[in-house]
Motif scaffolding. Structure first.
Motif, short mmCIF file in Angstrom:
data_model
loop_
_atom_site.label_atom_id
_atom_site.label_comp_id
_atom_site.label_asym_id
_atom_site.label_seq_id
_atom_site.Cartn_x
_atom_site.Cartn_y
_atom_site.Cartn_z
N ILE A 1 7.61 -5.20 -9.17
CA ILE A 1 8.69 -5.62 -8.71
C ILE A 1 8.57 -5.82 -6.90
CG2 ILE A 1 11.10 -4.66 -7.93
CD1 ILE A 1 10.64 -2.81 -10.31
N VAL A 2 7.73 -5.30 -6.26
CA VAL A 2 7.77 -5.55 -4.99
C VAL A 2 6.87 -6.90 -4.80
CG1 VAL A 2 6.50 -4.96 -2.65
CG2 VAL A 2 7.54 -3.05 -4.15
N VAL B 1 3.18 3.39 -11.75
CA VAL B 1 2.62 2.62 -10.71
C VAL B 1 2.68 1.33 -10.78
CG1 VAL B 1 0.38 2.47 -9.13
CG2 VAL B 1 1.10 4.70 -10.45
N LEU B 2 2.48 0.69 -11.94
CA LEU B 2 2.45 -0.84 -12.03
C LEU B 2 3.86 -1.37 -11.94
CD1 LEU B 2 0.32 -3.08 -12.42
CD2 LEU B 2 0.80 -3.06 -14.79
N VAL B 3 4.87 -0.86 -12.55
CA VAL B 3 6.06 -1.56 -12.61
C VAL B 3 6.72 -1.62 -11.33
CG1 VAL B 3 8.49 -1.18 -13.21
CG2 VAL B 3 6.76 -0.89 -14.83
N ILE C 1 0.83 -1.22 0.09
CA ILE C 1 0.13 -0.13 -0.02
C ILE C 1 0.88 1.30 -0.13
CG2 ILE C 1 -1.58 1.32 1.54
CD1 ILE C 1 -3.13 -1.05 2.09
N PRO C 2 1.68 1.37 1.01
CA PRO C 2 2.66 2.64 0.71
C PRO C 2 3.44 2.60 -0.35
CG PRO C 2 3.13 1.41 2.80
CD PRO C 2 2.39 0.50 2.08
N VAL C 3 3.77 1.59 -1.29
CA VAL C 3 4.49 1.72 -2.78
C VAL C 3 3.32 2.26 -3.59
CG1 VAL C 3 5.60 0.04 -4.35
CG2 VAL C 3 6.01 -0.17 -2.13
N LEU C 4 2.24 1.86 -3.46
CA LEU C 4 1.22 2.24 -4.41
C LEU C 4 0.74 3.88 -4.03
CD1 LEU C 4 -1.38 1.64 -6.33
CD2 LEU C 4 -2.57 0.91 -4.39
N PHE C 5 0.92 4.01 -2.89
CA PHE C 5 0.63 5.37 -2.50
C PHE C 5 1.73 6.51 -3.11
CE2 PHE C 5 1.10 9.20 0.29
CZ PHE C 5 -0.30 9.84 0.16
#
Length: 253
Positions: free
Chosen positions: A173-174, A167-169, A102-106
């Motif tokens: 990766i994560v 966003v998707l890349v 979620i933080p990565v997405l944000f």
């Protein structure tokens, strides 16, 4: 690490000896997921959140045993529900995974908005008008401000494409880095959700590209399932999961 073709060949060889059991497990998982999705409101969401981790645990256990040539049984799919320790372990692993994603997405979502849309007001306007419009969405020049990127003027398609890339890349990766968490847990490499996350992250260093290419190799088969009204997924899913299990076995965990 074996090649993609070798991993898939080994998986298919195992399945050719016992398609029935693997398909039965796939159908059971499908029924569970469909049943959970039919429960409405907040109760349904909480139920799905609660069982996602344990079901992922059971799925990993079943297909890891299957890929090792061991006797995999349908009840393995619900193994985490039989033990408080395993249930909490699988639930914690899922919650920590979400807490990382979620933080990565944000973060990258915010970067996308800042670079290509200008401000959050533009995004809100696009989403709001897109949801309420009776016809196809058209760009409103009023969205463009002095903060907006020039690429914003090239159309909604470009904005969506830039969002996918930015966003998707990172999310992909994560996700690849965390992909081995449940295999590590069911293989009893650790009894700590946090440690399983760390181990998956470390073991996938240098292996994310290999797994990504392995995932891409199934796209053609997935497209073919569309022509069978997705009935072919009952054959494709066990093939994919058995191959992923083989991939895990080739990692030096």
């Amino acid at each position: 690490m074996k090649s993609i073709s070798e991993l898939k060949s080994e998986a298919y060889s195992l399945l050719s000896e016992n398609w029935g059991n693997a398909i039965a497990a796939t159908l059971v998982l499908a029924v569970v997921n469909i049943a959970a999705s039919l429960i409405p409101s907040i109760i349904g969401e909480l139920l799905r959140l609660t069982i996602t981790g344990p079901i992922a645990f059971g799925t990993a256990l079943y297909f890891l045993k299957f890929s090792k040539g061991e006797k995999a049984e349908i009840e393995d799919l619900f193994f985490a529900f039989k033990s408080k320790e395993n249930f909490l372990l699988s639930l914690k692993a899922m919650l920590i995974t979400i807490a990382i994603i979620i933080p990565v997405l944000f973060l990258f979502g915010t970067i996308w908005i800042a670079l290509f849309i200008g401000d959050i007001g533009n995004l809100a306007s696009i989403l709001g008008d897109g949801a309420s419009a009776e016809g196809p969405y058209t760009m409103d020049p009023a969205f463009i401000t002095e903060l907006s990127s020039a690429i914003f003027q090239s159309g909604i398609g470009t904005i969506i494409f830039s969002g996918i890339v930015i966003v998707l890349v990172p999310i992909t990766i994560v996700s690849l880095a965390l992909s081995q968490v449940y295999f590590i847990i069911v293989d009893q490499k650790t009894k700590s959700a946090r440690e399983a996350i760390k181990m998956s992250w470390n073991v996938m260093k240098g292996n994310k590209r290999k797994l990504f290419l392995l995932q891409l190799s199934f796209i053609g088969w997935f497209i073919l399932t569309v022509f069978t009204l997705f009935i072919g997924l009952i054959f494709l899913y066990p093939y994919i999961m058995t191959t992923y299990s083989k991939f895990y076995q080739n990692l030096k965990v």
